[in-house]
Design an enzyme around this catalytic site. Structure first.
Site, PDB file in Angstrom:
ATOM      1  N   HIS A  66       0.832  -1.214   0.000  1.00 41.44           N
ATOM      2  CA  HIS A  66       0.000   0.000   0.000  1.00 41.44           C
ATOM      3  C   HIS A  66       0.859   1.254   0.000  1.00 41.44           C
ATOM      4  O   HIS A  66       0.410   2.318  -0.413  1.00 41.44           O
ATOM      5  CB  HIS A  66      -0.890   0.036   1.253  1.00 41.44           C
ATOM      6  CG  HIS A  66      -1.640  -1.225   1.484  1.00 41.44           C
ATOM      7  ND1 HIS A  66      -2.592  -1.682   0.604  1.00 41.44           N
ATOM      8  CD2 HIS A  66      -1.585  -2.143   2.487  1.00 41.44           C
ATOM      9  CE1 HIS A  66      -3.093  -2.824   1.075  1.00 41.44           C
ATOM     10  NE2 HIS A  66      -2.497  -3.124   2.206  1.00 41.44           N
ATOM     11  N   HIS A  91       5.338   6.652   6.453  1.00 41.83           N
ATOM     12  CA  HIS A  91       5.032   6.177   5.112  1.00 41.83           C
ATOM     13  C   HIS A  91       4.596   7.365   4.275  1.00 41.83           C
ATOM     14  O   HIS A  91       4.422   8.479   4.801  1.00 41.83           O
ATOM     15  CB  HIS A  91       3.920   5.104   5.161  1.00 41.83           C
ATOM     16  CG  HIS A  91       2.656   5.650   5.716  1.00 41.83           C
ATOM     17  ND1 HIS A  91       2.354   5.629   7.069  1.00 41.83           N
ATOM     18  CD2 HIS A  91       1.636   6.311   5.116  1.00 41.83           C
ATOM     19  CE1 HIS A  91       1.186   6.217   7.271  1.00 41.83           C
ATOM     20  NE2 HIS A  91       0.750   6.659   6.093  1.00 41.83           N
ATOM     21  N   HIS A  93       2.163   8.867   0.700  1.00 43.04           N
ATOM     22  CA  HIS A  93       1.088   8.740  -0.289  1.00 43.04           C
ATOM     23  C   HIS A  93       1.498   9.635  -1.456  1.00 43.04           C
ATOM     24  O   HIS A  93       2.036  10.736  -1.225  1.00 43.04           O
ATOM     25  CB  HIS A  93      -0.243   9.225   0.301  1.00 43.04           C
ATOM     26  CG  HIS A  93      -0.627   8.516   1.560  1.00 43.04           C
ATOM     27  ND1 HIS A  93      -1.427   7.388   1.570  1.00 43.04           N
ATOM     28  CD2 HIS A  93      -0.291   8.748   2.857  1.00 43.04           C
ATOM     29  CE1 HIS A  93      -1.578   6.978   2.819  1.00 43.04           C
ATOM     30  NE2 HIS A  93      -0.896   7.774   3.613  1.00 43.04           N
ATOM     31  N   GLU A 104      -3.052  13.424   0.437  1.00 43.12           N
ATOM     32  CA  GLU A 104      -4.368  13.020   0.965  1.00 43.12           C
ATOM     33  C   GLU A 104      -5.128  14.243   1.447  1.00 43.12           C
ATOM     34  O   GLU A 104      -6.249  14.508   1.006  1.00 43.12           O
ATOM     35  CB  GLU A 104      -4.192  11.990   2.085  1.00 43.12           C
ATOM     36  CG  GLU A 104      -3.534  10.696   1.582  1.00 43.12           C
ATOM     37  CD  GLU A 104      -3.922   9.478   2.374  1.00 43.12           C
ATOM     38  OE1 GLU A 104      -3.693   9.462   3.592  1.00 43.12           O
ATOM     39  OE2 GLU A 104      -4.491   8.539   1.775  1.00 43.12           O
ATOM     40  N   HIS A 117       3.449  10.781   6.269  1.00 41.24           N
ATOM     41  CA  HIS A 117       2.781  10.590   7.555  1.00 41.24           C
ATOM     42  C   HIS A 117       3.732   9.919   8.539  1.00 41.24           C
ATOM     43  O   HIS A 117       4.307   8.868   8.234  1.00 41.24           O
ATOM     44  CB  HIS A 117       1.528   9.722   7.388  1.00 41.24           C
ATOM     45  CG  HIS A 117       0.436  10.424   6.649  1.00 41.24           C
ATOM     46  ND1 HIS A 117      -0.544   9.769   5.929  1.00 41.24           N
ATOM     47  CD2 HIS A 117       0.184  11.745   6.496  1.00 41.24           C
ATOM     48  CE1 HIS A 117      -1.362  10.641   5.384  1.00 41.24           C
ATOM     49  NE2 HIS A 117      -0.953  11.854   5.709  1.00 41.24           N
ATOM     50  N   THR A 198      -6.397   6.604   7.213  1.00 38.14           N
ATOM     51  CA  THR A 198      -6.872   6.835   5.846  1.00 38.14           C
ATOM     52  C   THR A 198      -6.838   5.548   5.020  1.00 38.14           C
ATOM     53  O   THR A 198      -7.051   5.570   3.811  1.00 38.14           O
ATOM     54  CB  THR A 198      -6.045   7.909   5.118  1.00 38.14           C
ATOM     55  OG1 THR A 198      -4.723   7.388   4.893  1.00 38.14           O
ATOM     56  CG2 THR A 198      -5.993   9.197   5.914  1.00 38.14           C
ATOM     57  N   THR A 199      -6.562   4.433   5.715  1.00 39.91           N
ATOM     58  CA  THR A 199      -6.645   3.120   5.067  1.00 39.91           C
ATOM     59  C   THR A 199      -7.543   2.247   5.919  1.00 39.91           C
ATOM     60  O   THR A 199      -7.696   2.510   7.126  1.00 39.91           O
ATOM     61  CB  THR A 199      -5.261   2.430   5.003  1.00 39.91           C
ATOM     62  OG1 THR A 199      -4.774   2.275   6.348  1.00 39.91           O
ATOM     63  CG2 THR A 199      -4.276   3.215   4.182  1.00 39.91           C
TER      64      THR A 199
HETATM   65  N1  LIG Z   1      -2.546   7.254   6.478  1.00 37.01           N
HETATM   66  S1  LIG Z   1      -2.467   6.496   7.884  1.00 37.01           S
HETATM   67  O1  LIG Z   1      -3.798   6.396   8.433  1.00 37.01           O
HETATM   68  O2  LIG Z   1      -1.502   7.173   8.737  1.00 37.01           O
HETATM   69  C1  LIG Z   1      -1.859   4.880   7.598  1.00 37.01           C
HETATM   70  C2  LIG Z   1      -1.677   4.383   6.321  1.00 37.01           C
HETATM   71  F1  LIG Z   1      -2.009   5.079   5.220  1.00 37.01           F
HETATM   72  C3  LIG Z   1      -1.119   3.127   6.121  1.00 37.01           C
HETATM   73  F2  LIG Z   1      -0.950   2.660   4.845  1.00 37.01           F
HETATM   74  C4  LIG Z   1      -0.742   2.353   7.187  1.00 37.01           C
HETATM   75  S2  LIG Z   1       0.031   0.819   6.883  1.00 37.01           S
HETATM   76  O3  LIG Z   1       1.227   1.143   6.109  1.00 37.01           O
HETATM   77  O4  LIG Z   1       0.277   0.135   8.101  1.00 37.01           O
HETATM   78  C5  LIG Z   1      -0.983  -0.175   5.838  1.00 37.01           C
HETATM   79  C6  LIG Z   1      -2.335  -0.417   6.384  1.00 37.01           C
HETATM   80  O5  LIG Z   1      -2.549  -0.103   7.667  1.00 37.01           O
HETATM   81  C7  LIG Z   1      -0.962   2.820   8.497  1.00 37.01           C
HETATM   82  N2  LIG Z   1      -0.608   1.955   9.517  1.00 37.01           N
HETATM   83  C8  LIG Z   1      -0.797   2.192  10.920  1.00 37.01           C
HETATM   84  C9  LIG Z   1      -2.249   2.013  11.331  1.00 37.01           C
HETATM   85  C10 LIG Z   1      -2.635   0.563  11.237  1.00 37.01           C
HETATM   86  C11 LIG Z   1      -1.829  -0.280  12.215  1.00 37.01           C
HETATM   87  C12 LIG Z   1      -0.396   0.094  12.284  1.00 37.01           C
HETATM   88  C13 LIG Z   1       0.522  -0.744  12.928  1.00 37.01           C
HETATM   89  C14 LIG Z   1       1.872  -0.402  12.986  1.00 37.01           C
HETATM   90  C15 LIG Z   1       2.326   0.764  12.383  1.00 37.01           C
HETATM   91  C16 LIG Z   1       1.441   1.592  11.708  1.00 37.01           C
HETATM   92  C17 LIG Z   1       0.098   1.283  11.707  1.00 37.01           C
HETATM   93  C18 LIG Z   1      -1.504   4.093   8.675  1.00 37.01           C
HETATM   94  F3  LIG Z   1      -1.682   4.588   9.906  1.00 37.01           F
HETATM   95 ZN   LIG Z   2      -0.854   7.774   5.641  1.00 39.48          ZN
END
Ligand SMILES: NS(=O)(=O)c1c(F)c(F)c(S(=O)(=O)CCO)c(N[C@H]2CCCc3ccccc32)c1F
Ligand SMILES: [Zn+2]
Length: 263
Positions: A66, A91, A93, A104, A117, A198-199
């Site tokens: 992703h 990460h 986007h 986003e 982010h 956002t996912t």
């Molecule tokens: N845009 S966003 O909302 O910030 C956002 C993302 F867009 C995003 F792709 C991720 S991901 O890469 O983990 C892929 C799918 O969850 C996260 N992960 C977070 C939340 C989920 C659990 C977790 C566990 C350990 C570390 C990070 C995270 C995410 F928070």
């Molecule tokens: Zn994000």
């Protein structure tokens, strides 16, 4: 991660069929429309701790299908909020080579080239991010808008390893670097609102802080990010490029969007 995508039959318009929160309230991202902003003089400058990581520190850079994600040291935290929030990962986007618009959050519907982010969890209340991720006071994410302009040396600490994680589930170890250098100079000017991941599963668990000032990366750096990665596995016969990995803006409803700055 599970089987969801940004487009197509498992795309964002269908997320709520499997992940009910995605169709619920307090969703992110949103558009920061001037008329909806409220100046809040109690919003203090963001203060981060231990973001300047030693190159002896080993971080994991990965392609999770992703996004490109970098694990962060648990020494890193945000210290200026009511609770301490400990860093978990960062990460990005982004858009695509043909359409460099993939942030986003948007500002008066202007979409930036990309968005960074930095994800933190409330370590005063929860032992780890997995227990925090679905709690209303669980997460704090720092958002940085990215536009194409000057070359960004800090970004190279990630980009130079990107060909080692071209395919889903590939990971490489990379040396630590100063993560603070990925943030804008001014941490006192930002948008603040209550939102969500956002996912999927789109939990409404995020205190969002999106800095007013974008950082820049060069066109070549943007093209590297936008063209290097695939969301498919290395052995998949039909490689799927990983780009346009942004969620569309969501209804603000009756939410307040606070700003720490006056026009
Ligand atoms: N845009 S966003 O909302 O910030 C956002 C993302 F867009 C995003 F792709 C991720 S991901 O890469 O983990 C892929 C799918 O969850 C996260 N992960 C977070 C939340 C989920 C659990 C977790 C566990 C350990 C570390 C990070 C995270 C995410 F928070
Ligand atoms: Zn994000």
């Amino acid at each position: 991660g599970a089987k969801w995508t940004y487009d197509g039959p498992q795309g964002q318009d269908h997320w709520s069929e499997r992940y009910p929160y995605c169709g619920g309230a307090l969703q992110s991202p949103i558009d920061f429309e001037s008329g909806l902003l409220r100046f809040d003089p109690t919003l203090r400058p963001i203060e981060v701790q231990n973001y300047n990581l030693s190159p002896n520190e080993q971080l994991t850079l990965g392609n999770n299908g992703h996004s490109v994600q970098l694990s962060l040291s648990p020494m890193m935290s945000i210290s200026s909020l009511h609770n301490q929030y400990t860093a978990a990962q960062l990460h990005f986007h982004w858009g695509s080579a043909s359409r460099p618009a993939g942030s986003e959050h948007t500002v008066n519907n202007k979409q930036y080239a990309a968005e960074l982010h930095v994800v933190h969890y409330n370590s005063d209340k929860y032992p780890n991010i997995s227990t925090a991720v679905d709690k209303s006071d669980g997460l704090a994410v720092l958002g940085v808008l990215v536009e194409v302009g000057m070359f960004n040396p800090a970004f190279e600490h990630i980009l130079k390893f990107i060909n080692g994680i071209k395919y889903r589930d590939q990971k490489v170890k990379v040396p630590g670097f100063n993560i603070r250098a990925l943030l804008p100079t001014r941490l006192d000017e930002y948008y603040r609102y209550d939102g969500s991941l956002t996912t999927p599963p789109c939990y409404p668990s995020v205190l969002w802080t999106v800095f007013r000032n974008p950082i820049t990366i060069s066109r070549k750096q943007f093209l590297t990010l936008a063209t290097a990665l695939y969301s498919s596995n290395a052995q998949d016969s039909a490689p799927m490029p990983l780009n346009n990995n942004y969620r569309k803006t969501q209804p603000v409803d009756s939410r307040l969007i606070l700003v720490s700055f006056k026009e």
